[in-house]
Scaffold this motif. Structure first.
Motif, PDB file in Angstrom:
ATOM      1  N   PRO A 263       0.814  -1.228   0.000  1.00  0.00           N
ATOM      2  CA  PRO A 263       0.000   0.000   0.000  1.00  0.00           C
ATOM      3  C   PRO A 263       0.843   1.271   0.000  1.00  0.00           C
ATOM      4  O   PRO A 263       0.340   2.333  -0.373  1.00  0.00           O
ATOM      5  N   ASP A 264       2.103   1.237   0.321  1.00  0.00           N
ATOM      6  CA  ASP A 264       2.910   2.473   0.224  1.00  0.00           C
ATOM      7  C   ASP A 264       3.599   2.615  -1.134  1.00  0.00           C
ATOM      8  O   ASP A 264       4.366   3.531  -1.373  1.00  0.00           O
ATOM      9  N   GLY A 265       3.351   1.650  -2.008  1.00  0.00           N
ATOM     10  CA  GLY A 265       3.842   1.790  -3.392  1.00  0.00           C
ATOM     11  C   GLY A 265       5.142   1.050  -3.641  1.00  0.00           C
ATOM     12  O   GLY A 265       5.672   1.111  -4.753  1.00  0.00           O
ATOM     13  N   THR A 266       5.634   0.344  -2.726  1.00  0.00           N
ATOM     14  CA  THR A 266       6.901  -0.346  -2.946  1.00  0.00           C
ATOM     15  C   THR A 266       6.636  -1.701  -3.569  1.00  0.00           C
ATOM     16  O   THR A 266       5.764  -2.444  -3.114  1.00  0.00           O
ATOM     17  N   THR A 267       7.407  -1.964  -4.621  1.00  0.00           N
ATOM     18  CA  THR A 267       7.213  -3.212  -5.353  1.00  0.00           C
ATOM     19  C   THR A 267       7.869  -4.351  -4.579  1.00  0.00           C
ATOM     20  O   THR A 267       9.040  -4.248  -4.179  1.00  0.00           O
ATOM     21  N   VAL A 268       7.061  -5.423  -4.381  1.00  0.00           N
ATOM     22  CA  VAL A 268       7.613  -6.563  -3.639  1.00  0.00           C
ATOM     23  C   VAL A 268       7.908  -7.733  -4.566  1.00  0.00           C
ATOM     24  O   VAL A 268       8.850  -8.500  -4.324  1.00  0.00           O
ATOM     25  N   ALA A 269       7.118  -7.857  -5.565  1.00  0.00           N
ATOM     26  CA  ALA A 269       7.359  -8.943  -6.528  1.00  0.00           C
ATOM     27  C   ALA A 269       7.080  -8.411  -7.929  1.00  0.00           C
ATOM     28  O   ALA A 269       6.179  -7.590  -8.121  1.00  0.00           O
ATOM     29  N   ALA A 270       7.865  -8.927  -8.881  1.00  0.00           N
ATOM     30  CA  ALA A 270       7.667  -8.440 -10.261  1.00  0.00           C
ATOM     31  C   ALA A 270       8.074  -9.524 -11.241  1.00  0.00           C
ATOM     32  O   ALA A 270       8.897 -10.383 -10.926  1.00  0.00           O
TER      33      ALA A 270
ATOM     34  N   ASP B 207      17.994  -6.968 -14.943  1.00  0.00           N
ATOM     35  CA  ASP B 207      18.779  -5.831 -14.434  1.00  0.00           C
ATOM     36  C   ASP B 207      17.890  -4.706 -13.954  1.00  0.00           C
ATOM     37  O   ASP B 207      18.110  -4.115 -12.902  1.00  0.00           O
ATOM     38  N   LEU B 208      16.898  -4.422 -14.802  1.00  0.00           N
ATOM     39  CA  LEU B 208      16.013  -3.311 -14.453  1.00  0.00           C
ATOM     40  C   LEU B 208      14.790  -3.839 -13.707  1.00  0.00           C
ATOM     41  O   LEU B 208      13.656  -3.542 -14.064  1.00  0.00           O
ATOM     42  N   SER B 209      15.046  -4.595 -12.729  1.00  0.00           N
ATOM     43  CA  SER B 209      13.929  -5.184 -11.976  1.00  0.00           C
ATOM     44  C   SER B 209      13.184  -4.106 -11.216  1.00  0.00           C
ATOM     45  O   SER B 209      13.777  -3.139 -10.743  1.00  0.00           O
ATOM     46  N   PHE B 210      11.830  -4.293 -11.171  1.00  0.00           N
ATOM     47  CA  PHE B 210      10.996  -3.300 -10.478  1.00  0.00           C
ATOM     48  C   PHE B 210      11.017  -3.534  -8.967  1.00  0.00           C
ATOM     49  O   PHE B 210      10.550  -2.683  -8.214  1.00  0.00           O
ATOM     50  N   VAL B 211      11.516  -4.711  -8.577  1.00  0.00           N
ATOM     51  CA  VAL B 211      11.439  -5.071  -7.147  1.00  0.00           C
ATOM     52  C   VAL B 211      12.205  -4.028  -6.339  1.00  0.00           C
ATOM     53  O   VAL B 211      13.351  -3.683  -6.648  1.00  0.00           O
ATOM     54  N   GLY B 212      11.524  -3.498  -5.340  1.00  0.00           N
ATOM     55  CA  GLY B 212      12.127  -2.463  -4.509  1.00  0.00           C
ATOM     56  C   GLY B 212      11.790  -1.059  -4.986  1.00  0.00           C
ATOM     57  O   GLY B 212      11.929  -0.091  -4.256  1.00  0.00           O
TER      58      GLY B 212
END
Ligand code: ADP
Length: 627
Positions: free
Chosen positions: A131-138, A144-149
């Motif tokens: 809910p705070d917008g942080t990506t946990v899984a992608a 390299d350009l992972s959205f995780v985090g």
């Protein structure tokens, strides 16, 4: 003369008129040509514009078709993924990954699940955020350009999803730098919001299908920024300059990341029907399009198909030029026809004028001839009258001449006869006296004188008888030599008395003519005695008698060197009773009788002019060949 100068003057006038007229006509022609050129140019421009409009308008339906296909393609693409987020959001794998007590295994499972679905559905990316917008899984967890985090709290799709609204958003990926359409869906666990699932759909494939087409395609967002375009260099450029507010709105969602969003120089130039024409002025690319557009309110987009107008304009120009050529040819034909008609008219008028002139001349000439005719008739009448008058006068004259001749004759006769008669009376009286006195010798002398006087009177009577001779008396062939010899014998006594040189020159051989020998001789005696009379008292008196013989006639000339015939008397000497000799010397009948005698022989007696003396010539037809 009047008829000659008058038409010439008319011609000159006409020529000068023609020159002036042709000058103005040349001016008129130039003006007409200029006018035609202007009209032609205006027609070309107007016709071209009109035709171009029509041609461009004719391309619009094609554009509309393309647009319809493109829009439905886009719609289909979006519709394909519309329900997927909600479906996936219910997956326990994702709920677990967002659970506060999440394990590494749960994250790994979620990552795998997301990658699996991404590959399966052809998505670009799929990821879940707390809910705070942080990506946990992608789905791109291992790249390299992972959205995780990464935190995507600022993206509208995240916010809208959390707020329970349909979450859709188009944007340039801030991490990937790739454009995509984002769908958001809230992940719940028994009514509790755990986080947000986001799916990103790649739009590159859609765009690729537009390339290499004969048209251009752009899709703009609500701010008028081009984010899909058939041409790469048009992407992320706004159609209109962006207001600061619009820029702020775009920046807030980081929709286009750090793209400068410059203005695409595509400005409207007009309309074709309900459609706008746009002009693009990029360096090295100046093109014009007609825009066919449709709004996609569900995505907040506007899709535009830009049809290049160049082919339509070319076609229109060709048609306009062809049309103008056809009109020009028709006009030229019309003008040629009109000119021909004008020339024909001119020729006819010239002909008519010439005809009128000719008729005028004929009429003038006819009038003149009529006048002349009238004059001639008058003259003829006058001549006739004169002739009649002349005849009358002649008759009078003849009468007078006869009377005069009679008078002359009676005067001459009375003179010739009275004198000897008087003498006879005297001599007879004297003879009587002498007889009475017995003087016989004297009486005898007087009687013999009376006798000689009566002889003379007898001679006068004979002469008169000769004058009243009967013409055409017996003629015979005579030799001129003989006639001349006899004549000379007759006159010899007169010649012998005088000192006259008589020269006779006749050609040898017979000179035969038809004549009465005595009368012919009389004529020659007459001519010789006239010559002797004329030579009276002249010291070097000469008479020459000569003859010339030609093949068909003989000429006998008698000439003397006396005083000749006085001027003006030539015509009168042959008249009867004309004489210049005194009373008692001549009756004036010699030449008249001679003239008529020669005429009776079929010849002619003429007086020939010569410097000195008189020359009479007798022409007679010759009988027989010359010797
Ligand atoms: P006549 O001798 O009686 O006068 P003629 O008839 O013989 O009549 O001649 C007419 C006139 O012509 C003469 O009176 C004379 O004046 C003129 N005439 C004739 N012959 C000659 C001549 N040889 N020379 C000059 N005059 C002539």
């Amino acid at each position: 003369m009047a008829q000659v100068t008058e038409p010439m003057a008319a011609r000159t006038r006409r020529r000068s008129r023609t020159t002036g007229w042709s000058l103005t006509r040349r001016g008129q022609r130039l003006a007409a040509l200029a006018f035609l050129l202007i009209v032609g140019w205006a027609m070309l421009v107007q016709g071209n514009a009109w035709l171009a409009n029509r041609s461009i308008a004719a391309t619009v339906p094609q554009g509309e078709n393309i647009l319809r296909l493109a829009v439905s393609g886009l719609r289909g693409e979006l519709a394909r993924y519309e329900r997927l987020p909600d479906l996936m959001a219910r997956s326990p794998v994702l709920t677990r990954a967002l659970d506060p007590d999440v394990t590494q295994a749960d994250i790994a499972a979620a990552n795998l699940y997301l990658r699996h679905v991404t590959q399966l559905m052809g998505l670009s990316d799929a990821y879940v955020m707390t809910p705070d917008g942080t990506t946990v899984a992608a789905s791109n967890f291992d790249q390299d350009l992972s959205f995780v985090g990464e935190n995507f709290e600022y993206r509208p799709y995240f916010r809208d999803a959390l707020a329970g609204m349909p979450a859709r958003f188009f944007a340039l990926g801030t991490t990937s730098g790739k454009r995509g359409y984002y769908f958001g869906a809230v992940v719940r666990d028994r009514g509790r919001i755990l986080g947000v699932l986001a799916l990103k759909v790649d739009v590159d494939a859609i765009e690729d299908s537009w390339r290499a087409a004969e048209y251009e395609m752009i899709v703009t967002d609500s701010e008028g920024i081009v984010f899909l375009a058939s041409r790469r260099d048009w992407q992320f450029r706004s159609l209109n300059p962006l207001t600061p507010q619009a820029r702020a709105r775009v920046a807030a969602t980081r929709r286009y990341d750090d793209e400068p969003l410059t203005v695409l120089p595509l400005r409207p130039t007009g309309t074709v029907g309900a459609h706008q024409t746009l002009r693009l002025d990029l360096p090295g690319a100046h093109r014009e399009f007609v825009a066919v557009s449709e709004a996609m309110p569900e995505a907040g987009w506007t899709v535009q198909v830009l049809l290049d107008t160049a082919p339509a304009r070319r076609q229109a120009l060709t048609a306009a030029v062809a049309g103008l050529l056809v009109i020009g040819a028709a006009l030229a034909g019309l003008m040629a026809w009109m000119q021909r008609r004008a020339r024909l008219r001119e020729r006819l008028s010239i002909q008519a004028e010439a005809q009128a002139q000719l008729e005028g001349r004929v009429a003038t000439r006819t009038a003149e001839l009529a006048q002349l005719n009238a004059r001639l008739e008058a003259e003829v009448a006058e001549r006739r009258a004169t002739e009649a008058e002349l005849r009358r006068t002649q008759r009078h004259l003849v009468q007078s001449a006869k009377l005069a001749a009679l008078g002359q004759m009676s005067a001459a006769l009375s003179h010739e006869l009275n004198q000897p008669l008087g003498a006879v009376r005297n001599f007879a009286a004297n003879a009587l006296t002498y007889i009475d006195r017995g003087r016989v010798p004297e009486a005898r002398d007087n009687v013999s004188r009376i006798l000689s006087l009566t002889d003379r009177m007898t001679e006068i009577g004979r002469t008169l008888r000769n004058f009243a001779r009967k013409p055409n008396a017996q003629l015979s062939e005579v030799d001129l030599h003989d006639v001349l010899r006899d004549a000379l014998e007759v006159i010899a006594w007169r010649i012998g008395k005088r000192e006259v040189d008589l020269q006779v020159d006749l050609p040898p051989g017979p000179l035969i003519v038809r004549a009465g020998p005595v009368r012919f001789q009389q004529v020659i005696v007459n001519l010789l005695s006239n010559a002797l009379d004329a030579l009276e008292g002249q010291p070097d008196a000469t008479i020459r008698v000569s003859a010339q013989s030609a093949s068909d006639h003989i000429v006998l000339s008698v000439e003397d060197n006396g005083p000749g015939i006085a001027e003006g008397l030539e015509d009168r000497i042959f008249d009867p009773f004309f004489s210049t000799k005194g009373v008692g010397s001549g009756l004036g009948l010699g030449l008249s009788i001679s003239f008529n005698i020669i005429k009776d022989f079929g010849g002619e007696l003429r007086l020939v002019r010569q410097p000195r003396g008189a020359c009479f010539r007798i022409h007679l037809p010759r009988i027989g060949e010359p010797a």
